[in-house]
Structure formats: structure tokens, C-alpha cells
Design an enzyme around this catalytic site. Structure first.
Site, PDB file in Angstrom:
ATOM      1  N   HIS A 132       0.927  -1.287  -0.057  1.00  0.00           N
ATOM      2  CA  HIS A 132       0.062  -0.026   0.005  1.00  0.00           C
ATOM      3  C   HIS A 132       0.903   1.357  -0.023  1.00  0.00           C
ATOM      4  O   HIS A 132       1.379   1.767   1.065  1.00  0.00           O
ATOM      5  CB  HIS A 132      -1.063  -0.038   1.289  1.00  0.00           C
ATOM      6  CG  HIS A 132      -1.966   1.009   1.301  1.00  0.00           C
ATOM      7  ND1 HIS A 132      -3.245   0.766   1.842  1.00  0.00           N
ATOM      8  CD2 HIS A 132      -2.136   2.324   0.666  1.00  0.00           C
ATOM      9  CE1 HIS A 132      -3.956   1.887   1.598  1.00  0.00           C
ATOM     10  NE2 HIS A 132      -3.268   2.916   1.124  1.00  0.00           N
ATOM     11  N   HIS A 134      -7.838  -5.972   7.467  1.00  0.00           N
ATOM     12  CA  HIS A 134      -7.605  -5.003   8.687  1.00  0.00           C
ATOM     13  C   HIS A 134      -7.932  -5.545   9.889  1.00  0.00           C
ATOM     14  O   HIS A 134      -9.058  -5.842  10.346  1.00  0.00           O
ATOM     15  CB  HIS A 134      -8.503  -3.502   8.237  1.00  0.00           C
ATOM     16  CG  HIS A 134      -7.871  -2.587   8.965  1.00  0.00           C
ATOM     17  ND1 HIS A 134      -6.854  -1.648   8.215  1.00  0.00           N
ATOM     18  CD2 HIS A 134      -8.023  -1.985  10.254  1.00  0.00           C
ATOM     19  CE1 HIS A 134      -6.562  -0.714   8.785  1.00  0.00           C
ATOM     20  NE2 HIS A 134      -7.246  -0.733  10.174  1.00  0.00           N
ATOM     21  N   GLU A 149      -2.794  -1.779  -3.165  1.00  0.00           N
ATOM     22  CA  GLU A 149      -3.639  -0.964  -2.567  1.00  0.00           C
ATOM     23  C   GLU A 149      -3.467   0.500  -2.628  1.00  0.00           C
ATOM     24  O   GLU A 149      -2.323   1.010  -2.471  1.00  0.00           O
ATOM     25  CB  GLU A 149      -3.973  -1.228  -1.182  1.00  0.00           C
ATOM     26  CG  GLU A 149      -4.327  -2.718  -0.975  1.00  0.00           C
ATOM     27  CD  GLU A 149      -4.269  -3.122   0.597  1.00  0.00           C
ATOM     28  OE1 GLU A 149      -5.081  -4.070   0.909  1.00  0.00           O
ATOM     29  OE2 GLU A 149      -3.799  -2.100   1.463  1.00  0.00           O
TER      30      GLU A 149
END
Length: 237
Positions: free
Chosen positions: A43, A190, A70
Site C-alpha cells: 500500500h 484490517h 492498494e
């Protein structure tokens, strides 16, 4: 079986804390694949405080499992994805100064914006996923974007799990059922960890992939990276 994609941002954070190339992000990804993980997630953020854009370029040439990138689809991010052509791009609506992702997309409000971006990636045969909260309505409107997948934002599940796991899973189950009804494939991520991952994977139907980074790296400090990755894989089977 649900696939495990390991987010290696925290390995890059450790490297950046001292400069140099220790730990080596590229070699870490290769080792993680060798330990059995079925994917690598990164990410990159605009300030490059952990994964750098050059890391993404290097990883795109060496990752042999699924490569998932991401991020918030800014112009710079879109250019990076089109340059590196990962297997999957996950669109996340995080602010530039966000410490970590903390909300999913409002797919009703932003469906046209997302649809246009997704079309750009799909033209290059890059699978798309939208980060969403555990709200069936957000999954429903995600269908209008033509996304391939949605990724359920699982922080709320992780927070509630210890006190009442049945209550923690119920909204996610509803969202998953909506995704299955609409024929949208399902990812999740997450704050999933070794304590709560097995129950989640057992209860959520047709879960294709989980992306786990922070918790996995923390657990690896105590138990070793190879052992922890193989523990996740066993729990996901």
C-alpha cells in the site's frame, strides 16, 4: 480455501527507520512466498513512509504469486498501477495523512467516479477490488461500478471479537451474502490476526482472500515469520 496475501508495509517501515536496505523488502517478499503465502500486498502512500513507489516497481518484477497494490486512486497511483500491472488493485479512500486505512468507500456517492477508474484498470486486465464497510448497501452499489471484488474492512469485527464473536460477525455475514447474491467476489482485511481469523473464514461464505500485514508481522516477532504464515494457512483451510 481462502488465500493469504501478506501486506509487507511494516517490513518497509522497519527498513526506512534506519535507512539502507535492512530488512530487504524484496527478499522478504520472496521469503514470504517461499513460506507458503499465496500473495503479496503493498500500500504505497504519497509520502512513501513505508512502501516506496520504486519498491512496487521492483516487486512487480519478482513476485511470483498474486501481487496486490492498494491505494487511493490519485493520478500518481493510477500511473504506478498501469506501469507495474499487478494482478489486483484495491481501491482505498484513505487521506494522504492517514496513519492507516480507517473507512470504506461510499459506493453510492462515488459509484460513477469508481466506475471510470475501474474501467481503466480492467482494460489492462487488472482485477479490481473496492474497500468497503460491512454494509450490504455499499456492496449493492459497488455492483454499479463493475468491480470484480469488494474487500470488507474488518476492524469492527476485530474489536468486537473477544467480547461477542457472534455479534462481531453478523454485519459481515450480511455484506457477504449480498456480495454472493450479486456475484461479486469477496476479500477481507484490517486487524485480522491469528486469534480471530479462523472464525471469520469459517463463517463468511466464498471468501477468496484475506490481506494481513500489521498483526502478522507483530506475531512474527514472537513466533517467527515462517511459523506464523503457515499457522494462518492452516486456519484458512
Amino acid at each position: 480455501m481462502t488465500r493469504l496475501s501478506v501486506n509487507i508495509n511494516k517490513i518497509a517501515t522497519l527498513r526506512n527507520a534506519r535507512g539502507g536496505n535492512m530488512p530487504n523488502v524484496l527478499q522478504s517478499a520472496i521469503d514470504i512466498e517461499g513460506f507458503g503465502a499465496q500473495g503479496i500486498t503493498v500500500h504505497p502512500r504519497p509520502d512513501e513512509r513505508h512502501i516506496r513507489y520504486d519498491d512496487v516497481r521492483a516487486l512487480s518484477k519478482s513476485v511470483t504469486t498474486e501481487f496486490n497494490v492498494e491505494g487511493n486512486p490519485t493520478a500518481k497511483f493510477i500511473d504506478l498501477v498501469l506501469e507495474t500491472k499487478p494482478d489486483q488493485v484495491t481501491l482505498v479512500p484513505d487521506a494522504e495523512d492517514a496513519i492507516t486505512s480507517n473507512a470504506g468507500w461510499d459506493t453510492r456517492k462515488h459509484h460513477q467516479y469508481l466506475k471510470e477508474i475501474i474501467q481503466v484498470f480492467q482494460k489492462e486486465n487488472i482485477r479490481t477490488s473496492i474497500f468497503v464497510d460491512s454494509n450490504p448497501e455499499m456492496v449493492k452499489y459497488a455492483k454499479n461500478t463493475n468491480t470484480d471484488r469488494v474487500e470488507l474492512y474488518t476492524e469492527a469485527y476485530a474489536k468486537k471479537y473477544k467480547n461477542n464473536k457472534k455479534d462481531a460477525i453478523k454485519d459481515f455475514l450480511k455484506a457477504a451474502q449480498m456480495a454472493n447474491t450479486l456475484n461479486i467476489e469477496l476479500n477481507a482485511g484490517h486487524d485480522l490476526n491469528l486469534e480471530n481469523i479462523e472464525y471469520f473464514a469459517q463463517k463468511i461464505p466464498n471468501l477468496k482472500e484475506v490481506s494481513i500485514g500489521h498483526a502478522l508481522i507483530c506475531e512474527a516477532l514472537y513466533h517467527g515469520l515462517e511459523h506464523v504464515i503457515q499457522s494462518y494457512i492452516k486456519k484458512l483451510q
